[in-house]
Scaffold this motif. Structure first.
Motif, short mmCIF file in Angstrom:
data_model
loop_
_atom_site.label_atom_id
_atom_site.label_comp_id
_atom_site.label_asym_id
_atom_site.label_seq_id
_atom_site.Cartn_x
_atom_site.Cartn_y
_atom_site.Cartn_z
N VAL A 1 54.20 25.84 73.73
CA VAL A 1 54.79 24.62 73.17
C VAL A 1 54.25 23.42 73.94
CG1 VAL A 1 56.95 23.36 72.83
CG2 VAL A 1 56.89 25.84 72.49
N THR B 1 60.27 22.64 63.61
CA THR B 1 59.34 23.74 63.86
C THR B 1 60.06 24.78 64.71
OG1 THR B 1 57.42 22.26 63.84
CG2 THR B 1 57.15 24.40 64.93
N ALA C 1 55.87 31.86 74.35
CA ALA C 1 55.72 30.70 73.46
C ALA C 1 54.84 29.63 74.08
CB ALA C 1 57.09 30.12 73.12
N HIS D 1 59.36 28.35 66.74
CA HIS D 1 58.47 29.40 67.23
C HIS D 1 59.27 30.69 67.26
CE1 HIS D 1 55.12 26.82 68.89
NE2 HIS D 1 56.05 25.92 68.62
N GLN E 1 54.10 36.79 67.44
CA GLN E 1 54.55 35.40 67.41
C GLN E 1 54.21 34.78 66.04
OE1 GLN E 1 55.82 33.90 70.60
NE2 GLN E 1 55.83 36.09 71.05
N ILE F 1 55.00 30.85 63.66
CA ILE F 1 55.56 29.50 63.66
C ILE F 1 56.04 29.18 62.25
CG2 ILE F 1 55.05 27.04 63.96
CD1 ILE F 1 53.02 27.82 66.10
N ILE G 1 62.85 27.65 69.65
CA ILE G 1 62.24 28.93 70.00
C ILE G 1 63.32 29.99 69.80
CG2 ILE G 1 61.11 30.32 71.76
CD1 ILE G 1 60.26 27.76 73.16
#
Length: 214
Positions: free
Chosen positions: A112, A101, A110, A103, A92, A94, A65
């Motif tokens: 998740v 990955t 976020a 974010h 936001q 991704i 993140i």
């Protein structure tokens, strides 16, 4: 301290917190969280850390993140990865590439899926004291019961230097993670040749902890 502070740091390339090599404490103490390849790993405030790449060699799913799009794009560009980018709205997005990955956006927004392990080297210590409780609550909401956190913190006389990074002492860690099992792994005291000591700190130590979520 707000988002604009971090956006400006990345825009101006004032990223002294970034390490060009894998964090030695990660390499030394990762085994303490008893990781398996199937464990999903979360790295909050990941920046463009090469620690993501190291973790991806050992895990099938590594989730970062990061607030700064500059940092996220730099990570993939510097590794010659071409990620799939998925806009999520509300600022936001991704980024996905193989095991990794990221974010991109506000940590507190976020979404998740709960993970098995967290690696926090630069997130808690980036938070001013008034934000640490909110950060910790959000972080714990992202961890499965029985999940483990490898936490790296700093301990120095806060009045001798403005953060970030901030000093987070043992008593505060115990309060923030009350109800969890907290195990202190190591304390690495810097000698007078350390850059932070040269800037006037009377002491400076990096500490490692394993926290197991109830």
């Amino acid at each position: 301290m707000d988002a604009e502070f971090w956006h400006s740091r990345w825009a101006e390339n004032r990223i002294g917190f970034h390490l060009d090599d894998t964090n030695p404490m990660l390499e030394k103490y990762w085994s303490e969280v008893k990781p398996t390849r199937e464990d999903a790993v979360l790295v909050p405030m990941c920046g463009k850390s090469v620690d993501l790449t190291w973790l991806a060699t050992k895990h099938n799913k590594v989730v970062g993140i990061e607030l700064s799009e500059i940092a996220v794009r730099a990570y993939f560009a510097e590794h010659f990865y071409t990620p799939l980018v998925i806009p999520m709205g509300n600022g936001q997005s991704i980024y996905e590439f193989d095991e990794i990955t990221i974010h991109c956006g506000d940590f507190f927004m976020a979404k998740v899926e709960p993970v098995d392990i967290v690696y926090d080297r630069a997130a808690l210590i980036a938070m001013p004291q008034e934000m640490r409780q909110s950060y910790t609550q959000k972080l714990l909401s992202m961890v499965k019961p029985g999940g483990r956190i490898l936490l790296i913190t700093l301990d120095y006389p806060q009045h001798e230097m403005d953060g970030p990074p901030f000093s987070v002492v043992k008593e505060e860690i115990e309060a923030l993670f009350a109800g969890c099992d907290i195990r202190h792994l190591a304390r690495d005291e810097a000698d007078e040749s350390h850059p932070r000591r040269k800037r006037g700190l009377t002491r400076f130590a990096e500490e490692a902890w394993v926290i197991t979520v109830a």
